[in-house]
Write a protein that holds these residues in place. Structure first.
Motif, PDB file in Angstrom:
ATOM      1  N   LEU A 214       0.825  -1.204   0.000  1.00 45.44           N
ATOM      2  CA  LEU A 214       0.000   0.000   0.000  1.00 45.44           C
ATOM      3  C   LEU A 214       0.864   1.260   0.000  1.00 45.44           C
ATOM      4  N   LEU A 215       1.902   1.259   0.809  1.00 43.82           N
ATOM      5  CA  LEU A 215       2.794   2.416   0.876  1.00 43.82           C
ATOM      6  C   LEU A 215       3.529   2.616  -0.448  1.00 43.82           C
ATOM      7  N   LEU A 216       3.987   1.512  -1.052  1.00 41.85           N
ATOM      8  CA  LEU A 216       4.667   1.607  -2.337  1.00 41.85           C
ATOM      9  C   LEU A 216       3.727   2.134  -3.414  1.00 41.85           C
ATOM     10  N   GLY A 217       2.469   1.702  -3.378  1.00 46.35           N
ATOM     11  CA  GLY A 217       1.486   2.197  -4.340  1.00 46.35           C
ATOM     12  C   GLY A 217       1.219   3.680  -4.179  1.00 46.35           C
ATOM     13  N   LYS A 218       1.131   4.154  -2.938  1.00 43.61           N
ATOM     14  CA  LYS A 218       0.914   5.581  -2.690  1.00 43.61           C
ATOM     15  C   LYS A 218       2.068   6.418  -3.223  1.00 43.61           C
ATOM     16  N   VAL A 219       3.288   5.968  -2.964  1.00 46.13           N
ATOM     17  CA  VAL A 219       4.461   6.698  -3.435  1.00 46.13           C
ATOM     18  C   VAL A 219       4.512   6.709  -4.962  1.00 46.13           C
ATOM     19  N   THR A 220       4.220   5.564  -5.579  1.00 42.16           N
ATOM     20  CA  THR A 220       4.282   5.461  -7.041  1.00 42.16           C
ATOM     21  C   THR A 220       3.268   6.377  -7.705  1.00 42.16           C
ATOM     22  N   VAL A 221       2.041   6.382  -7.213  1.00 43.33           N
ATOM     23  CA  VAL A 221       0.998   7.238  -7.794  1.00 43.33           C
ATOM     24  C   VAL A 221       1.358   8.714  -7.620  1.00 43.33           C
ATOM     25  N   SER A 222       1.827   9.088  -6.447  1.00 43.12           N
ATOM     26  CA  SER A 222       2.184  10.483  -6.192  1.00 43.12           C
ATOM     27  C   SER A 222       3.338  10.929  -7.093  1.00 43.12           C
ATOM     28  N   VAL A 223       4.365  10.081  -7.221  1.00 43.87           N
ATOM     29  CA  VAL A 223       5.513  10.426  -8.061  1.00 43.87           C
ATOM     30  C   VAL A 223       5.089  10.539  -9.519  1.00 43.87           C
ATOM     31  N   THR A 224       4.260   9.614  -9.998  1.00 44.94           N
ATOM     32  CA  THR A 224       3.804   9.659 -11.389  1.00 44.94           C
ATOM     33  C   THR A 224       2.993  10.910 -11.660  1.00 44.94           C
ATOM     34  N   ALA A 225       2.150  11.313 -10.702  1.00 47.17           N
ATOM     35  CA  ALA A 225       1.352  12.526 -10.882  1.00 47.17           C
ATOM     36  C   ALA A 225       2.237  13.768 -10.987  1.00 47.17           C
ATOM     37  N   VAL A 226       3.259  13.837 -10.146  1.00 48.43           N
ATOM     38  CA  VAL A 226       4.175  14.989 -10.184  1.00 48.43           C
ATOM     39  C   VAL A 226       4.979  14.990 -11.483  1.00 48.43           C
ATOM     40  N   ILE A 227       5.420  13.823 -11.934  1.00 54.73           N
ATOM     41  CA  ILE A 227       6.181  13.738 -13.179  1.00 54.73           C
ATOM     42  C   ILE A 227       5.321  14.142 -14.371  1.00 54.73           C
ATOM     43  N   LEU A 228       4.060  13.724 -14.374  1.00 51.34           N
ATOM     44  CA  LEU A 228       3.152  14.132 -15.442  1.00 51.34           C
ATOM     45  C   LEU A 228       2.960  15.643 -15.448  1.00 51.34           C
ATOM     46  N   LEU A 229       2.835  16.232 -14.275  1.00 52.97           N
ATOM     47  CA  LEU A 229       2.674  17.683 -14.178  1.00 52.97           C
ATOM     48  C   LEU A 229       3.912  18.410 -14.682  1.00 52.97           C
ATOM     49  N   SER A 230       5.091  18.012 -14.211  1.00 53.33           N
ATOM     50  CA  SER A 230       6.321  18.700 -14.594  1.00 53.33           C
ATOM     51  C   SER A 230       6.683  18.467 -16.053  1.00 53.33           C
ATOM     52  N   SER A 231       6.235  17.345 -16.629  1.00 54.93           N
ATOM     53  CA  SER A 231       6.569  17.038 -18.027  1.00 54.93           C
ATOM     54  C   SER A 231       5.636  17.728 -19.014  1.00 54.93           C
ATOM     55  N   THR A 232       4.512  18.235 -18.548  1.00 55.30           N
ATOM     56  CA  THR A 232       3.553  18.888 -19.444  1.00 55.30           C
ATOM     57  C   THR A 232       3.356  20.360 -19.138  1.00 55.30           C
ATOM     58  N   THR A 233       4.093  20.881 -18.156  1.00 57.18           N
ATOM     59  CA  THR A 233       3.945  22.282 -17.767  1.00 57.18           C
ATOM     60  C   THR A 233       5.324  22.881 -17.556  1.00 57.18           C
ATOM     61  N   SER A 234       5.611  23.995 -18.217  1.00 59.31           N
ATOM     62  CA  SER A 234       6.904  24.650 -18.059  1.00 59.31           C
ATOM     63  C   SER A 234       7.036  25.240 -16.663  1.00 59.31           C
ATOM     64  N   MET A 235       8.274  25.501 -16.257  1.00 60.86           N
ATOM     65  CA  MET A 235       8.520  26.021 -14.914  1.00 60.86           C
ATOM     66  C   MET A 235       7.863  27.385 -14.699  1.00 60.86           C
ATOM     67  N   GLN A 236       7.966  28.247 -15.696  1.00 62.54           N
ATOM     68  CA  GLN A 236       7.369  29.578 -15.569  1.00 62.54           C
ATOM     69  C   GLN A 236       5.852  29.479 -15.480  1.00 62.54           C
ATOM     70  N   GLU A 237       5.257  28.565 -16.255  1.00 61.62           N
ATOM     71  CA  GLU A 237       3.810  28.400 -16.198  1.00 61.62           C
ATOM     72  C   GLU A 237       3.371  27.840 -14.853  1.00 61.62           C
ATOM     73  N   LEU A 238       4.187  26.954 -14.263  1.00 63.92           N
ATOM     74  CA  LEU A 238       3.856  26.426 -12.940  1.00 63.92           C
ATOM     75  C   LEU A 238       3.822  27.540 -11.901  1.00 63.92           C
ATOM     76  N   VAL A 239       4.815  28.434 -11.957  1.00 64.53           N
ATOM     77  CA  VAL A 239       4.859  29.543 -11.002  1.00 64.53           C
ATOM     78  C   VAL A 239       3.672  30.475 -11.210  1.00 64.53           C
ATOM     79  N   GLY A 240       3.391  30.809 -12.488  1.00 64.47           N
ATOM     80  CA  GLY A 240       2.256  31.679 -12.771  1.00 64.47           C
ATOM     81  C   GLY A 240       0.931  31.061 -12.362  1.00 64.47           C
TER      82      GLY A 240
END
Length: 261
Positions: A112-138
């Motif tokens: 369960l803990l491994l699944g939580k970490v995996t889902v959270s990491v994948t969500a953050v990677i998807l966000l950072s891979s589809t949104t530029s740094m400046q757009e994230l700040v804005g």
């Protein structure tokens, strides 16, 4: 730094996920992470991970690139999950060498803990891979993040690459003087001292650059009451539809988790 450049390169690709408003992507990412943290079913987390990987494919992000980042980041949190079957009390299902017992409750909790970490990491990677740094700040500023915090993030993103160039210049100067940190023929203490001098030099240059930037901001009217400009943007039909679809999917997974199906 090459990883940062690759992240920025991936975020500039074209896809329906890339064209989403940054606020929607930020909010949905936070909701997914909150859902993963509160999840109590491994099956639900597996389905959530499969959905996120599907979004990665739809977003035109390189699958090998995304999986590589997941594998590189996952050990930082997944390492804790590996010890749970051995340290969590419960029903012993296997006894290993040195008296190490594997418990059923620990195995379930670790998965369960491994699944939580995996889902959270994948969500953050998807966000950072589809949104530029400046757009994230804005986008963070538009959803109500304090202006001082947003300004610090903005300055960090703006000068991150600048300090990398400074470090490269220092390293090139050291190479011209035949310095190699991996050269075992030189004294370890001397190599360690040179590394310390490099770190100290970077701190000094960062301080000097910060002073120059601050004085430049003051000369342009910056004060304690100044507000950072944030361009306005309106949510489109696709943004609302994407948010509604994700909330609906999370609601279905929550119902599945509660055992109503």
């Amino acid at each position: 730094m090459e990883d940062l450049i690759n992240i920025e390169r991936e975020s500039l690709k074209e896809s329906s996920i890339h064209r989403l408003d940054g606020r929607i992507k930020l909010i949905i990412t936070f909701i997914i992470i909150a859902f993963a943290v509160s999840a109590s079913s491994v099956v639900t987390l597996i389905l959530m991970e499969a959905y996120l990987l599907l979004l990665v494919l739809l977003s035109n992000v390189s699958p090998s690139y995304a999986l590589k980042r997941i594998i590189l980041i996952l050990p930082f949190g997944g390492f804790i999950a590996l010890f749970q079957p051995f340290i969590r009390p419960g029903t012993v299902i296997w006894t290993g060498p040195l008296g190490m017992d594997v418990t059923l409750e620990g195995l379930i909790f670790g998965a369960l803990l491994l699944g939580k970490v995996t889902v959270s990491v994948t969500a953050v990677i998807l966000l950072s891979s589809t949104t530029s740094m400046q757009e994230l700040v804005g986008s963070a500023r538009r959803i109500g993040v304090p202006s001082d915090f947003a300004m610090l993030l903005n300055l960090t993103v703006r000068y991150l690459f600048f300090f990398y160039d400074e470090l490269e210049r220092i390293r090139n100067a050291q190479k011209t003087r035949c310095f190699d940190i991996w050269n075992k023929r030189t004294s370890y203490r001397w190599r360690l001292r040179k590394v310390g001098e490099t770190i100290a030099m970077m701190f000094l240059r960062a301080y000097e650059q910060g002073e120059r930037v601050y004085l430049s901001m003051l000369s342009r009217g910056y004060s304690q009451d100044s507000q950072m400009y944030t361009a306005r943007s309106t949510l489109g039909r696709w943004d609302v539809l994407f948010a509604a679809a994700n909330i609906f999917i999370l609601a279905l997974l929550h119902i599945l988790q509660l055992g109503y199906w």
